[in-house]
Design an enzyme around this catalytic site. Structure first.
Site, PDB file in Angstrom:
ATOM      1  N   LEU A 147      50.406  34.688  24.409  1.00 25.86           N
ATOM      2  CA  LEU A 147      50.195  35.234  25.933  1.00 25.86           C
ATOM      3  C   LEU A 147      49.401  36.421  26.083  1.00 25.86           C
ATOM      4  CD1 LEU A 147      53.359  33.694  27.531  1.00 25.86           C
ATOM      5  CD2 LEU A 147      50.983  32.848  28.005  1.00 25.86           C
ATOM      6  N   ARG A 148      49.162  36.972  24.865  1.00 27.46           N
ATOM      7  CA  ARG A 148      48.425  38.186  25.083  1.00 27.46           C
ATOM      8  C   ARG A 148      47.071  38.243  25.586  1.00 27.46           C
ATOM      9  NH1 ARG A 148      49.753  40.551  19.900  1.00 27.46           N
ATOM     10  NH2 ARG A 148      51.730  41.701  20.454  1.00 27.46           N
TER      11      ARG A 148
END
Lengths: 538, 334
Positions: B272-273
């Protein structure tokens, strides 16, 4: 008079007058030219210091001087060689460690590096100077072809004529037309022209271009330009207006381009030009292939040991070993000051080292199935490289067809470079199996000499039908192949034979046995399969 | 140290300049990776950034540039509580640096001369609240890379060696540059950079000539050149300062969040970065532009910067990763 020797003298003169230019790279071997060039450099820079190429990073950047620290009982720091300000001469500079080269390049960027003279004595194509340094040093002088009688003449003097209008445009245009993509070269050429003469004339600009641009040229200006009455650089399409406004400069552009073309190495003029980025007359290998294999190290606990000049002392561990005994030793040596160290306290640093692997793909590029096979191998090479970091693998690719073997990709870890070099792969013709195995073995031996762990992967679907001398003699070819296979086994090189034929062949299995290599029949080898086998083969 | 080339005087290279400005506005974006050929102005831009950034307020003499006296670590043994302004630190991490130099180590001088156990802070301490610049980041040694990853993630430097047990804040923006031809970067480190930029030499003749000309006039008279560009520099600086305020109030609507998520799903970027960085970068860009809200245009402008290095590597796809991002952008936002 304008010869390689006078150009060298001019460049030397420029560095002496304008040290911020950086320095130069000299390509030469010991001989009369070597002696004369070194004498000239020493005359221009009496302060010059000679450094071995095996410099350690600590030598370069300085640090705690352990011997002096122990002797004096207080921390003594040594000045890094870079910070001392003497001009520097490094013979055998192609052996410079990439990290040391990067450190020097950083100092050059910061403007703190002294003038630098690198001597490139590379004997093999895969030995090249660190690109970061090559790029930052404006002058590259090739003196390797000069004999005693070539060593006459003087440095060029500033031209007293009328200054030119716009040397920047001229030099930028010329750089592009000689296929120099970066912008450092024209910047350096302009700086050199200004160093030669504060208000440079056409002669000065030409000289600067010959010194800086000519050795970097990768192509001759497009020939159609020579035919058209008013040549316009091809790349100038987006900027036609400006080119025409500067109509009066165009003769100067031509002058410079002609002058640069006149001093280009013959190699560039005669040989078909390499498509991208290849430097004139030199192998193009990134530092990936040149790095010493056992370069990485994770620190391990220090160990008691003697100082043999190789090992690094672990100061803290040494002191810690000495501390408990201080009281007793103080009684034993009442006249000694500070910490009393005995040889048995010395602890040396240990590093865990691991060797990198080089996968030498030796691929049969003969016959009709060559294109498919080469395509899959190309995929496998790229897959291996995509994971190269984790696996510490370098990859080289040799193809054999017609009457010999050809190195398509020198050992590299760079996916980008591999993609560029593998863009086109030739195929078709006979099967010089023996020559292929030999080329693979050579590469493996040379990789091992550089401290890497080589592994030869042979992909073929057929029997050799071309002997090692290039003759189409099936029996001779088979014998040669067996002989080569045995010498791989004798050299103790790891190998793997992948049979890409429609059905497994007895003869190839025997060959693999001679080679002491596993035999893997893999009809229609897929890139993924090949890459998986290599992971397993580890 | 020679004077740095002014940031605003760099010709072209808009993506690189934009990426650096975005991290200056919002340091949580997490650093910039600049990859490209030699002689494209990578190092010049990073060193120029130092001159551009606004000053920060620190406790005088604090080894980790603390903002308030309460943050000063005990081991610094600092008496003063005076605050002063200083330029944002931009610390060079040289290749071949030793581990003790990075993390800090036992102060040998004091240990030997006075027999005291004291901590000598390293580069990570110096870089706190600033930038850590690694040139040729792809040539950095493994164990240093591991160490940096660890600190960059935790924001804290922990030293457990030589009988010392020290921890201090180490929050910095990583800026790395390198040439991919000399070796690739490890995926873990790649992921840690918020934005990535690929730079090439300008292909336009006028730009090329302008680069050479500016560089030449800078080399011949650095002071005068800096003076001529001072106005442009302070203009950019003011915009950065204003944008730093503006991001505090810029909220992302559901629509923008969905756009980010859809892009990342379509690209198959790991974790999700990617989404987070994309959102932060788009917000910083909107703030820099003085916009009232984050729009699709902002997201798509920063998408190549934020996502191109997070794609699964597909060695058989010849297109560059930035091209792949743009292809997907066109699909998703069609």
């Amino acid at each position: 008079m304008n010869t390689p020797w006078t150009r060298f003298l001019t460049a030397l003169d420029l560095v002496a007058r304008a040290p911020h230019l950086g320095g130069m790279v000299l390509t030469m071997r010991p001989g009369p030219a070597w002696d004369a060039a070194l004498a000239a450099i020493e005359a221009a820079f009496p302060e010059i210091r000679r450094w071995p190429a095996s410099l350690s990073l600590r030598d370069l950047s300085g640090g705690l001087d352990s011997v002096a620290t122990l002797a004096e009982g207080r921390a003594v720091y040594s000045t890094g060689l870079l910070a001392r300000g003497h001009p520097i001469l490094i013979p055998s500079a192609e052996r410079l460690d990439p990290q040391a080269a990067a450190l020097i390049a950083q100092a050059m960027d910061a403007g703190t590096a002294p003038p630098l003279f690198l001597i490139d004595e590379a004997a093999e194509a895969e030995e090249t100077l660190a690109p970061a340094l090559l790029d930052r040093l404006p002058f590259w002088c090739d003196l390797s072809e000069l004999s005693l009688r070539d060593l006459t003449g003087h440095a060029a003097a500033p031209d007293p004529g009328a200054p030119v209008q716009d040397p920047a445009t001229t030099l930028t245009v010329s750089a592009l037309r000689f296929g120099i993509p970066g912008l450092r070269a024209p910047t350096q050429a302009l700086a050199a022209a200004h160093a030669l003469n504060d208000m440079p004339t056409d002669t000065d600009v030409t000289m600067a271009a010959q010194l800086v641009l000519a050795p970097r040229a990768t192509q001759l200006p497009a020939p159609e330009d020579e035919d058209s009455p008013q040549p316009e650089p091809q790349q100038q399409t987006s900027d036609d207006a400006e080119g025409q406004n500067r109509g009066q400069d165009i003769p100067l552009d031509d002058l410079v381009i002609e002058a640069v073309a006149a001093v280009l190495p013959d190699l560039l003029k005669n040989a078909p030009l390499k498509p991208n980025g290849a430097r004139g007359g030199k192998g193009f290998s990134g530092s990936g292939s040149r790095r010493r294999g056992n370069r990485r190290g994770r620190p391990l606990p220090a160990q008691q040991g003697a100082l043999d000049g190789q090992a690094r002392i672990d100061l803290v561990a040494t002191l810690r070993a000495a501390v408990p005994w201080q009281k007793m030793r103080r009684a034993q040596f009442p006249d000694r000051q500070g910490v009393i160290l005995l040889p048995r306290d010395i602890h040396v640093q240990r590093m865990e080292e691991r060797s990198d692997r080089v996968l030498v793909f030796t691929v049969d590029a003969s016959g009709s199935s060559a294109m498919a096979r080469l395509g899959e191998v190309k995929g496998a090479v790229e897959l291996v490289l995509a994971q190269a970091y984790a696996r510490r693998d370098h990859v080289a690719l040799i193809a054999f067809r017609r009457d010999g073997a050809e190195m398509l990709l020198p050992p590299t870890r760079s996916l980008v470079q591999a993609k560029r070099r593998l863009a086109s792969l030739p195929g078709g013709g006979g099967t010089p199996l023996a020559a292929g195995i030999e080329a693979g073995m050579r590469q493996a031996v040379s990789a091992r000499a550089r401290g890497l762990t080589p592994q030869v992967i042979l992909l073929t679907d057929g029997r050799g039908n071309i002997a090692i001398d290039g003759s189409a003699n099936r029996q001779q070819a088979a014998d040669d192949a067996v002989r080569m296979a045995r010498s791989i086994a004798q050299s103790d090189i790891d190998a793997l034979v992948i049979d890409t034929g429609a059905r497994p062949q007895r003869q190839l299995a025997d060959l693999a046995h001679d080679m002491g290599a596993p035999y893997v029949p893999l009809p229609r080898a897929r890139a993924g399969q090949i890459s998986d086998i290599l992971t397993g083969a580890r | 140290m020679a004077k740095a080339f002014p940031f605003s005087a760099i010709v072209g290279q808009d993506a690189m300049k934009q990426a650096m400005i975005l991290t200056a506005i919002d340091p949580t974006i997490g650093g910039v990776l600049v990859f490209g050929d030699r002689g494209t102005g990578k190092s010049t831009a990073v060193r120029a950034l130092a001159g551009l950034l606004p000053q920060i307020e620190v406790v005088d003499g604090c080894p980790i540039n603390s903002a308030s006296p309460g943050d000063v670590p005990d081991w610094a043994e600092l008496g003063s509580k005076k605050l002063r302004k200083r330029p944002t630190p931009v610390v060079d991490l040289p290749l071949g640096v030793s581990q003790d130099r990075v993390t800090g180590a036992l102060d040998i001088e004091r240990a030997l001369s006075r027999g005291e156990k004291a901590f000598e802070p390293g580069l990570l301490a110096q870089a706190n609240r600033g930038y850590l610049y690694i040139d040729e980041v792809n040539l950095l040694e493994d164990h240093i890379v591991d160490l940096l990853l660890d600190v960059a993630q935790s924001g804290e430097n922990v030293v457990e060696r030589d009988g010392l047990s020290i921890r201090h804040a180490a929050r910095f923006v990583l800026v790395g540059s390198g040439n991919p031809e000399e070796g690739d970067l490890r995926p873990q480190l790649l992921d840690r950079f918020g934005l990535s930029v690929e730079v090439t030499s300008p292909t336009n003749m006028a730009d090329r000539v302008e680069v050479i000309r500016r560089r030449d006039s800078f080399d011949r008279d650095p002071e005068g050149f800096a003076k001529r560009w001072a106005r442009a520099e302070s203009g950019v600086r003011k915009k950065i300062v204003a944008a730093r305020e503006a991001i505090k109030t810029l909220d992302a609507g559901t629509e923008v969040l969905e756009d980010c998520a859809r892009l990342c799903i379509a690209l198959g970027s790991d974790g999700l970065r990617g989404e987070l960085t994309l959102l932060r970068a788009a917000r910083a860009l909107a703030a820099y532009d003085g916009a009232k809200a984050i729009s699709k245009a902002h997201v798509s402008a920063v998408a190549p910067l934020a996502l191109s290095h997070r794609l699964r590597r597909d060695p058989l796809d010849d297109a560059g990763s930035a091209t792949r991002v743009e292809r997907v952008l066109a699909d998703v936002f069609a």
